[in-house]
Structures are given as structure tokens and as C-alpha cells.
Motif scaffolding. Structure first.
Motif, mmCIF file in Angstrom:
data_model
loop_
_atom_site.group_PDB
_atom_site.id
_atom_site.type_symbol
_atom_site.label_atom_id
_atom_site.label_comp_id
_atom_site.label_asym_id
_atom_site.label_seq_id
_atom_site.Cartn_x
_atom_site.Cartn_y
_atom_site.Cartn_z
ATOM 1 N N TYR A 80 0.813 -1.222 0.000
ATOM 2 C CA TYR A 80 0.000 0.000 0.000
ATOM 3 C C TYR A 80 0.846 1.271 0.000
ATOM 4 N N HIS A 84 0.165 3.974 -2.840
ATOM 5 C CA HIS A 84 -0.233 5.355 -2.519
ATOM 6 C C HIS A 84 0.789 6.401 -2.965
ATOM 7 N N TYR A 98 -4.206 8.101 -7.783
ATOM 8 C CA TYR A 98 -4.624 8.991 -6.685
ATOM 9 C C TYR A 98 -4.765 10.440 -7.155
ATOM 10 N N GLY A 116 -11.543 4.392 5.317
ATOM 11 C CA GLY A 116 -10.696 3.319 4.780
ATOM 12 C C GLY A 116 -9.466 3.920 4.130
ATOM 13 N N ASP A 137 -9.269 4.100 9.528
ATOM 14 C CA ASP A 137 -9.075 2.757 8.989
ATOM 15 C C ASP A 137 -9.106 1.788 10.171
ATOM 16 N N ASP A 188 -14.266 2.338 12.597
ATOM 17 C CA ASP A 188 -14.974 1.402 11.726
ATOM 18 C C ASP A 188 -15.915 2.165 10.797
ATOM 19 N N ALA A 189 -15.818 1.863 9.506
ATOM 20 C CA ALA A 189 -16.683 2.497 8.506
ATOM 21 C C ALA A 189 -18.162 2.248 8.798
ATOM 22 N N ILE A 205 -12.817 5.032 -0.962
ATOM 23 C CA ILE A 205 -12.221 4.480 -2.182
ATOM 24 C C ILE A 205 -11.818 3.027 -1.938
ATOM 25 N N ASN A 206 -12.337 2.156 -2.779
ATOM 26 C CA ASN A 206 -11.991 0.727 -2.733
ATOM 27 C C ASN A 206 -12.305 0.104 -1.377
HETATM 28 C C1 LIG Z 1 -8.708 -2.051 -0.581
HETATM 29 S S1 LIG Z 1 -8.051 -1.077 0.711
HETATM 30 C C2 LIG Z 1 -8.290 0.562 0.065
HETATM 31 C C3 LIG Z 1 -7.495 1.591 0.781
HETATM 32 C C4 LIG Z 1 -7.548 3.008 0.219
HETATM 33 N N1 LIG Z 1 -8.850 3.621 0.359
HETATM 34 C C5 LIG Z 1 -7.104 3.016 -1.202
HETATM 35 O O1 LIG Z 1 -7.953 3.048 -2.088
HETATM 36 O O2 LIG Z 1 -5.928 2.956 -1.451
HETATM 37 C C6 LIG Z 1 -9.309 -1.193 1.937
HETATM 38 C C7 LIG Z 1 -8.966 -0.465 3.217
HETATM 39 O O3 LIG Z 1 -10.106 -0.445 4.054
HETATM 40 C C8 LIG Z 1 -9.752 -0.782 5.366
HETATM 41 N N2 LIG Z 1 -10.944 -1.343 6.006
HETATM 42 C C9 LIG Z 1 -11.484 -2.579 5.867
HETATM 43 N N3 LIG Z 1 -12.612 -2.679 6.588
HETATM 44 C C10 LIG Z 1 -12.796 -1.476 7.178
HETATM 45 C C11 LIG Z 1 -13.794 -0.953 8.046
HETATM 46 N N4 LIG Z 1 -14.831 -1.686 8.464
HETATM 47 N N5 LIG Z 1 -13.667 0.322 8.468
HETATM 48 C C12 LIG Z 1 -12.608 1.095 8.083
HETATM 49 N N6 LIG Z 1 -11.644 0.645 7.256
HETATM 50 C C13 LIG Z 1 -11.735 -0.614 6.814
HETATM 51 C C14 LIG Z 1 -8.583 -1.736 5.222
HETATM 52 O O4 LIG Z 1 -7.793 -1.808 6.393
HETATM 53 C C15 LIG Z 1 -7.856 -1.122 4.037
HETATM 54 O O5 LIG Z 1 -6.951 -0.120 4.427
#
Ligand SMILES: C[S@@+](CC[C@H](N)C(=O)[O-])C[C@H]1O[C@@H](n2cnc3c(N)ncnc32)[C@H](O)[C@@H]1O
Length: 314
Positions: A80, A84, A98, A116, A137, A188-189, A205-206
Motif C-alpha cells: 500500500y 499510494h 490517486y 478506509g 481505517d 470502523d466504517a 475508495i476501494n
Molecule cells: C482495498 S483497501 C483501500 C485503501 C484506500 N482507500 C485506497 O484506495 O488505497 C481497503 C482499506 O479499508 C480498510 N478497512 C477494511 N474494513 C474497514 C472498516 N470496516 N472500516 C474502516 N476501514 C476498513 C482496510 O484496512 C484497508 O486499508
């Protein structure tokens, strides 16, 4: 955790009542709280601040912190950090993912939330146009590194070549960048620890395909996004995985007639107000595909198409 973040927080276990948290500071360096605790006067929930990192996870999901796999491994950190910051590292294989995602950010009087956030790139971009920026995150390893980059204005890390062979990589941010108004927390999201309508801009994102309840994730964003002069940047590859969320919760690709076969079409419908997930609705002002790469080793790459929508409320 920077002191100003406390003013933004509510208890993630008492979202309906929007209960502010009581703060006890045990150690601080200038405006940064290094050790302390936040407690909820309503439910008694306790949220620690250790080594500068605030953990705002509801107690029932706190076990995520014990996870030493997944997004907490050194391999994921290397992957990552490259993903990034590859353009800053001057890597010939860098993508402009990005920068494409960030092009919709506009100067605003409000605050921004990066849900996230991983190791923080989008939060660093949001800093140029927003009053305060919070990245969150569930990965403590990612948040620790994002805070380290923030405080040093510099990134140093071991890029995996193959196996245990690594190469040192790093760069220094432009000294004119001001990061005092940016911070990162573990949260937590699905239980965003913020008041209703707190943010002018939210980016996710993602992430949609990575949470166990994708619709809940979107309703949480609607809760914290302002009703007017607001923007939501959404992007996802919609590569649903039964190990993450049960198929009946997927927003596409599961034969559910409520939704479209393709996720981006379901998201368009939700932005327009269908099922009142976004209320008020969001007018789509930009969309497209982003070519995003994650570098696992020198020879192992994930090439991902992430589909984005930019929605606005006037
Ligand atoms: C696929 S990565 C994408 C990261 C970033 N947004 C990007 O696009 O580069 C997913 C991210 O979401 C985080 N994540 C997973 N479940 C989550 C939750 N319930 N709440 C917050 N973050 C979460 C993971 O730790 C990870 O960093």
C-alpha cells in the motif's frame, strides 16, 4: 491524536444519541495527545489513545485490533505504501490513480473524511482544500504509518523485492505542505464516530467490497455528509468476496432484482435517491474508471479497474 480531533468525535456505540466523549490526557506533545483515554458518559464505553493512536472502534468489533494478518502485515504495508506514493517515489511503473481521484477536490470551508484511508494518500490530498481532514481505517499498522508520515513529512519504508529481500525507499514532502490540520484514527466504517452532517467532503475508495455490510457503510456516509455544499467521492472495483460479505448483502452481481447486475449502476441509482440511502440525493458530476495497481513484489502485481462517481449536493 491531535487535540482538535476530540471536538469532532462522538461515541461510536451511541450514534443515535450523538454523545460527545470525555477526554483524559496522560501525555501530550504540543497539540498531539500521545497517551490518554476517551470515555462515553452514556454507555461507559472506553476508547484508548496509545502511542498517539486513538481507537474509536465499538467494543464489539475491537477484536479487529488483534488481527496480525491481512492489512496489518509488513507485506501489505509495503504494497500500500507503493500504491499510494509510487508517483512521489519516481517509479517508472507508477500510476496516476490517486491524482485522478483527487482532481475533484475543491476548496471548501468545511472538513473532510477519508474512510478506509489505508496509509493516507487521499487524506494528504484533501489537506490542500479542507479545514480539517480525518482519515480512518481499521488497520492499526496503516494508521501508525500514516501518522508517522504526517509528523515527519517524510516517508521511509522497506519495499519488498521478493521474499525477505527489500530495498529502502523514501521521499520528503514539500516543506510548504501544512499537515497540522490532518490526523488519522482507528475506527470502523460501519460506526463512524462523528455527528450527523459533520463533513463537507467524504471519500470512500476501494472500501465498499471490503466491509461486511456495504449498504450500512453507505448509510453511515449519508449520516455524516452535509445536506448542502457537500461532495462524496466513491470508487470501487465491485469484486465481491463471500469471505467478506454474504452474497445477499452485495449491491450487484448476486441476482437480487432490487439492484442492477453491475455495481456502478446500482450506485448511480442510490446516488439519485433510490431507497433513500442518500437523502438528500447526490447529483453525479464526474465518473470514470481508474487504473489502480498494487505492487506485492517486484514480479507480482494486482491490476485493478476501480469505477468512480463524484456526487454533489448544492
Ligand atoms: C482495498 S483497501 C483501500 C485503501 C484506500 N482507500 C485506497 O484506495 O488505497 C481497503 C482499506 O479499508 C480498510 N478497512 C477494511 N474494513 C474497514 C472498516 N470496516 N472500516 C474502516 N476501514 C476498513 C482496510 O484496512 C484497508 O486499508
Amino acid at each position: 491524536m491531535k487535540k482538535w480531533v476530540h471536538e469532532q468525535l462522538i461515541c461510536p456505540q451511541c450514534l443515535e444519541k450523538a454523545v460527545p466523549l470525555d477526554l483524559t490526557v496522560r501525555e501530550a506533545v504540543a497539540e498531539d495527545i500521545i497517551a490518554g483515554e476517551m470515555t462515553c458518559p452514556d454507555c461507559g464505553g472506553r476508547f484508548p489513545i496509545q502511542q498517539g493512536i486513538a481507537v474509536l472502534l465499538p467494543e464489539k468489533t475491537r477484536t479487529i485490533l488483534d488481527d496480525r494478518g491481512g492489512y496489518n502485515t509488513p507485506a501489505m504495508l509495503s504494497a500500500y505504501l507503493w500504491s499510494h506514493f509510487c508517483d512521489f517515489l519516481g517509479d517508472p511503473k507508477a500510476t496516476d490513480a490517486y491524482r485522478v481521484w483527487s482532481k475533484s477536490f475543491q476548496p471548501t470551508d468545511g472538513d473532510a473524511l477519508d474512510v478506509g484511508c489505508a496509509v493516507g494518500r487521499i487524506s494528504f490530498e484533501l489537506a490542500a482544500t479542507h479545514h480539517h481532514v480525518i482519515g480512518l481505517d481499521t488497520s492499526i499498522a496503516f494508521i501508525r504509518k500514516a501518522r508517522e508520515i504526517l509528523s515527519r513529512k517524510r516517508l521511509d519504508f522497506d519495499l519488498i523485492v521478493e521474499g525477505h529481500v527489500t530495498e529502502a525507499r523514501g521521499f520528503t514532502f514539500d516543506a510548504t505542505r501544512d499537515f497540522d490540520h490532518v490526523d488519522f484514527i482507528v475506527a470502523d466504517a460501519l460506526a463512524l464516530p462523528f455527528r450527523r452532517r459533520a463533513f463537507a467532503t467524504v471519500a470512500a475508495i476501494n472500501l465498499l467490497e471490503k466491509v461486511p455490510d456495504p449498504l450500512k457503510h453507505l448509510t453511515e456516509i449519508n449520516r455524516v455528509l452535509r445536506e448542502q455544499t457537500a461532495m462524496f467521492l466513491f470508487s470501487d472495483p465491485f469484486s465481491w468476496d463471500e469471505a467478506v460479505s454474504p452474497p445477499e448483502r452485495w449491491l450487484s452481481g448476486n441476482g437480487n432484482p432490487q439492484y442492477s447486475p453491475r455495481g456502478i449502476d446500482t450506485l448511480r441509482r442510490l446516488f439519485s435517491g433510490e431507497y433513500e440511502v442518500f437523502n438528500p440525493p447526490l447529483a453525479i458530476c464526474d465518473d470514470g474508471d481508474v487504473s489502480w495497481k498494487i505492487r506485492k513484489t517486484a514480479n507480482l502485481w494486482e491490476h485493478i479497474t476501480s469505477q468512480y462517481l463524484v456526487g454533489r449536493r448544492e
